[in-house]
Design a protein around this motif. Structure first.
Motif, PDB file in Angstrom:
ATOM      1  N   MET A  29       0.818  -1.209   0.000  1.00  0.00           N
ATOM      2  CA  MET A  29       0.000   0.000   0.000  1.00  0.00           C
ATOM      3  C   MET A  29       0.849   1.255   0.000  1.00  0.00           C
ATOM      4  O   MET A  29       2.013   1.244   0.419  1.00  0.00           O
ATOM      5  CB  MET A  29      -0.941   0.033   1.215  1.00  0.00           C
ATOM      6  N   ALA A  30       0.257   2.316  -0.494  1.00  0.00           N
ATOM      7  CA  ALA A  30       0.832   3.653  -0.398  1.00  0.00           C
ATOM      8  C   ALA A  30       0.011   4.423   0.620  1.00  0.00           C
ATOM      9  O   ALA A  30      -1.196   4.586   0.445  1.00  0.00           O
ATOM     10  CB  ALA A  30       0.788   4.350  -1.756  1.00  0.00           C
TER      11      ALA A  30
ATOM     12  N   ILE B  26       4.623   1.659  -8.075  1.00  0.00           N
ATOM     13  CA  ILE B  26       4.454   1.289  -9.486  1.00  0.00           C
ATOM     14  C   ILE B  26       5.801   1.154 -10.178  1.00  0.00           C
ATOM     15  O   ILE B  26       6.023   0.236 -10.988  1.00  0.00           O
ATOM     16  CB  ILE B  26       3.559   2.326 -10.195  1.00  0.00           C
ATOM     17  N   ASN B  27       6.749   2.034  -9.850  1.00  0.00           N
ATOM     18  CA  ASN B  27       8.096   1.939 -10.425  1.00  0.00           C
ATOM     19  C   ASN B  27       8.801   0.660  -9.982  1.00  0.00           C
ATOM     20  O   ASN B  27       9.576   0.072 -10.752  1.00  0.00           O
ATOM     21  CB  ASN B  27       8.930   3.160 -10.038  1.00  0.00           C
ATOM     22  N   CYS B  28       8.551   0.219  -8.737  1.00  0.00           N
ATOM     23  CA  CYS B  28       9.120  -1.051  -8.269  1.00  0.00           C
ATOM     24  C   CYS B  28       8.566  -2.213  -9.077  1.00  0.00           C
ATOM     25  O   CYS B  28       9.309  -3.133  -9.456  1.00  0.00           O
ATOM     26  CB  CYS B  28       8.804  -1.255  -6.784  1.00  0.00           C
ATOM     27  N   PHE B  29       7.266  -2.188  -9.356  1.00  0.00           N
ATOM     28  CA  PHE B  29       6.673  -3.221 -10.207  1.00  0.00           C
ATOM     29  C   PHE B  29       7.307  -3.208 -11.598  1.00  0.00           C
ATOM     30  O   PHE B  29       7.577  -4.267 -12.194  1.00  0.00           O
ATOM     31  CB  PHE B  29       5.158  -3.013 -10.329  1.00  0.00           C
ATOM     32  N   LYS B  30       7.546  -2.013 -12.128  1.00  0.00           N
ATOM     33  CA  LYS B  30       8.141  -1.902 -13.459  1.00  0.00           C
ATOM     34  C   LYS B  30       9.543  -2.502 -13.491  1.00  0.00           C
ATOM     35  O   LYS B  30       9.944  -3.119 -14.494  1.00  0.00           O
ATOM     36  CB  LYS B  30       8.191  -0.438 -13.897  1.00  0.00           C
ATOM     37  N   LYS B  31      10.302  -2.326 -12.404  1.00  0.00           N
ATOM     38  CA  LYS B  31      11.671  -2.849 -12.352  1.00  0.00           C
ATOM     39  C   LYS B  31      11.711  -4.363 -12.504  1.00  0.00           C
ATOM     40  O   LYS B  31      12.680  -4.921 -13.025  1.00  0.00           O
ATOM     41  CB  LYS B  31      12.340  -2.439 -11.041  1.00  0.00           C
TER      42      LYS B  31
ATOM     43  N   LEU C 278      10.235  -6.683  -0.923  1.00  0.00           N
ATOM     44  CA  LEU C 278      10.769  -6.143   0.334  1.00  0.00           C
ATOM     45  C   LEU C 278      12.070  -5.396   0.088  1.00  0.00           C
ATOM     46  O   LEU C 278      12.290  -4.304   0.631  1.00  0.00           O
ATOM     47  CB  LEU C 278      10.995  -7.270   1.347  1.00  0.00           C
ATOM     48  N   LYS C 279      12.926  -5.985  -0.715  1.00  0.00           N
ATOM     49  CA  LYS C 279      14.219  -5.347  -1.004  1.00  0.00           C
ATOM     50  C   LYS C 279      14.036  -4.040  -1.782  1.00  0.00           C
ATOM     51  O   LYS C 279      14.777  -3.073  -1.580  1.00  0.00           O
ATOM     52  CB  LYS C 279      15.111  -6.306  -1.787  1.00  0.00           C
ATOM     53  N   LEU C 280      13.047  -4.020  -2.672  1.00  0.00           N
ATOM     54  CA  LEU C 280      12.804  -2.815  -3.466  1.00  0.00           C
ATOM     55  C   LEU C 280      12.079  -1.731  -2.673  1.00  0.00           C
ATOM     56  O   LEU C 280      12.374  -0.540  -2.811  1.00  0.00           O
ATOM     57  CB  LEU C 280      11.980  -3.172  -4.709  1.00  0.00           C
ATOM     58  N   LEU C 281      11.130  -2.129  -1.857  1.00  0.00           N
ATOM     59  CA  LEU C 281      10.270  -1.155  -1.180  1.00  0.00           C
ATOM     60  C   LEU C 281      10.932  -0.486   0.020  1.00  0.00           C
ATOM     61  O   LEU C 281      10.738   0.704   0.266  1.00  0.00           O
ATOM     62  CB  LEU C 281       8.976  -1.834  -0.716  1.00  0.00           C
ATOM     63  N   HIS C 282      11.686  -1.248   0.800  1.00  0.00           N
ATOM     64  CA  HIS C 282      12.218  -0.695   2.050  1.00  0.00           C
ATOM     65  C   HIS C 282      13.557   0.002   1.850  1.00  0.00           C
ATOM     66  O   HIS C 282      14.439  -0.544   1.202  1.00  0.00           O
ATOM     67  CB  HIS C 282      12.369  -1.802   3.090  1.00  0.00           C
ATOM     68  N   PRO C 283      13.729   1.202   2.445  1.00  0.00           N
ATOM     69  CA  PRO C 283      12.718   2.003   3.136  1.00  0.00           C
ATOM     70  C   PRO C 283      11.806   2.704   2.133  1.00  0.00           C
ATOM     71  O   PRO C 283      12.283   3.220   1.119  1.00  0.00           O
ATOM     72  CB  PRO C 283      13.540   2.995   3.950  1.00  0.00           C
ATOM     73  N   THR C 284      10.532   2.720   2.430  1.00  0.00           N
ATOM     74  CA  THR C 284       9.556   3.251   1.492  1.00  0.00           C
ATOM     75  C   THR C 284       9.649   4.764   1.390  1.00  0.00           C
ATOM     76  O   THR C 284      10.210   5.444   2.255  1.00  0.00           O
ATOM     77  CB  THR C 284       8.129   2.883   1.918  1.00  0.00           C
ATOM     78  N   SER C 285       9.016   5.270   0.341  1.00  0.00           N
ATOM     79  CA  SER C 285       8.930   6.718   0.163  1.00  0.00           C
ATOM     80  C   SER C 285       8.199   7.371   1.330  1.00  0.00           C
ATOM     81  O   SER C 285       8.455   8.524   1.670  1.00  0.00           O
ATOM     82  CB  SER C 285       8.202   7.018  -1.146  1.00  0.00           C
ATOM     83  N   ALA C 286       7.309   6.622   1.984  1.00  0.00           N
ATOM     84  CA  ALA C 286       6.527   7.172   3.088  1.00  0.00           C
ATOM     85  C   ALA C 286       7.358   7.414   4.344  1.00  0.00           C
ATOM     86  O   ALA C 286       6.972   8.212   5.202  1.00  0.00           O
ATOM     87  CB  ALA C 286       5.363   6.244   3.419  1.00  0.00           C
ATOM     88  N   VAL C 287       8.517   6.731   4.475  1.00  0.00           N
ATOM     89  CA  VAL C 287       9.345   6.913   5.677  1.00  0.00           C
ATOM     90  C   VAL C 287      10.733   7.432   5.355  1.00  0.00           C
ATOM     91  O   VAL C 287      11.498   7.768   6.257  1.00  0.00           O
ATOM     92  CB  VAL C 287       9.464   5.599   6.479  1.00  0.00           C
ATOM     93  N   CYS C 288      11.075   7.509   4.076  1.00  0.00           N
ATOM     94  CA  CYS C 288      12.414   7.940   3.686  1.00  0.00           C
ATOM     95  C   CYS C 288      12.352   9.115   2.714  1.00  0.00           C
ATOM     96  O   CYS C 288      12.749  10.227   3.050  1.00  0.00           O
ATOM     97  CB  CYS C 288      13.166   6.770   3.055  1.00  0.00           C
TER      98      CYS C 288
END
Length: 418
Positions: A240-241, A274-279, A322-332
């Motif tokens: 989620m975002a 969405i960019n993580c999915f694209k990768k 997990l490797k792509l998302l963390h740390p997320t844009s929401a916390v970083c």
């Protein structure tokens, strides 16, 4: 004797559900406090949690105290509970094995501390361990570390950090950054941890409420509104975002309005996912939202992304994301690398497990990991609250300070029973 079936990453694990309950019925808070006392005196690791919108409290205990994980591969973990720091190094990834499992059913009347509740064993411990839990003494806060040198972040420090972040955004060094602060409150060690957890369950019905303790990670309590990943084996993957914050008003959620700054902040997080999915060349997913959701006295914007894993044929999707998302844009922030560099230079405190992630793994075939937000670490005579705010070009530094104060206050009211 009936049986419940839980599925780990590699093989089926059969858990025996005993019809025997603890002989003496206790309040929910008393059960939780006994488990805390047991974990402390027996060097065990403990995770107590309540998933969003559920009525059952889960109790998970690792009698060996948990183990360090050098590199996270979700599919290789056995059933248990995972704690991952914001950054590895000083703080380590820790996995609690699900050696002892229990649950307590909460009903709308259970916030009455006089209500008698039964603990139901999902994985029954030995009679010796069961007796030790029943006879456990109170949790001893004096044994915890004492952070005499730790102090709260000054408002002037945080406001300056926000203003520097805004200037960096204007120079196009990054588009968003999430500076955090700490609020250090002295305590006389009389916090009723069991009752605080129950209070949080009722205060945050839509959140992941958690209370964890081990010698490796310390004592933490929190109520996170944000799923990092939800991975149901062979069925689906979700993330989620979540961004944008405002105080809940008397208006209905449907009537909530958001500023351009808040809408833009939430859109950054969605685009990052969405960019993580694209990768990884994943194009088939459902996007639900954004919509307004409630967390305690606060409101946020949320968009959910769901992948049907059977059709995607991507069994390692959980670990990869997990490797792509963390740390997320929401916390970083975004881009991640430049925002993380700014945070590393400007923040004067160690985030530890704040803005990392945690949650149960491979229980009932489900791994459900949450960003560790709205949390605090409890030490000897102190409670340290953590909070951050998303900064964009349109941010106002004083307003961001007020947002972090509001986030800390919601949880501190729960901890101190205000």
């Amino acid at each position: 004797m009936c049986k419940s079936y839980y599925y780990g990453s590699s093989q089926e694990i059969v858990l025996e559900k005993s019809t025997k309950e603890i002989n003496q019925q206790l309040t929910a808070e008393a059960h939780l406090n006994k488990f805390l006392g047991f974990a402390q005196t027996n060097s065990a690791a403990l995770a107590v949690y309540r998933l969003p919108n559920e009525s059952k409290l889960k109790i998970l205990c690792d009698l060996s105290g948990g183990k360090y994980i050098q590199e996270l591969n979700l599919e290789d973990l056995s059933s248990g509970f995972l704690m991952h720091p914001f950054r590895t190094g000083l703080n380590k990834i820790v996995h609690f094995e699900a050696e002892v499992l229990g649950e307590i059913l909460l009903t709308p009347n259970d916030n009455d501390t006089t209500a008698e509740i039964s603990l139901d064993w999902l994985r029954s411990p030995s009679e010796q361990i069961e007796a030790k839990i029943e006879e456990a003494s109170e949790f001893d806060f004096s044994i915890l570390a004492k952070n005499d040198n730790l102090r709260s972040t000054f408002s002037s420090e945080y406001i300056q950090m926000v203003e520097e972040g805004i200037q960096s955004i204007k120079r196009e060094e990054f588009y968003k950054v999430v500076p955090s602060k700490i609020k250090h409150i002295e305590s006389d060690n009389n916090v009723n941890l069991g009752q605080a957890f129950i209070n949080a369950c009722y205060k945050y019905p839509n959140a992941f409420v958690n209370l964890t303790f081990s010698a490796k990670t310390g004592l933490w309590l929190g109520a996170s509104p944000e799923t990092l990943i939800e991975d149901k084996k062979g069925e689906y993957f979700k993330t989620m975002a979540l961004a944008g914050t405002q105080r809940k008003s008397e208006k209905s959620i449907a009537e909530t309005t958001w500023t351009q700054k808040e809408i833009e902040e939430q859109a950054y997080v969605s685009r990052y996912i969405i960019n993580c999915f694209k990768k990884i060349r994943l194009r088939d997913f459902d996007e639900i939202g954004p919509k307004t959701v409630e967390a305690g006295n606060l409101l946020h914007l949320k968009t959910t992304f769901k992948v049907h894993t059977e059709s995607a044929n991507f069994p390692e999707l959980g670990s990869v994301m997990l490797k792509l998302l963390h740390p997320t844009s929401a916390v970083c922030g975004m881009p991640k690398e430049s925002a993380l560099e700014f945070i590393s230079k400007k923040e004067k405190h160690d985030r530890s497990y704040f803005s990392g992630f945690m949650g149960p793994v491979h229980l009932s075939g489900l791994s459900h990991l949450f960003v560790n937000l709205r949390c605090c670490q409890i030490n000897n005579q102190t409670v340290t609250f953590y909070a951050g705010a998303g900064i964009t070009e349109d941010s106002k530094a004083e307003k961001e300070w007020e947002e972090t104060e509001m986030k800390c206050k919601v949880l501190s009211d729960v901890i101190f029973g205000i």
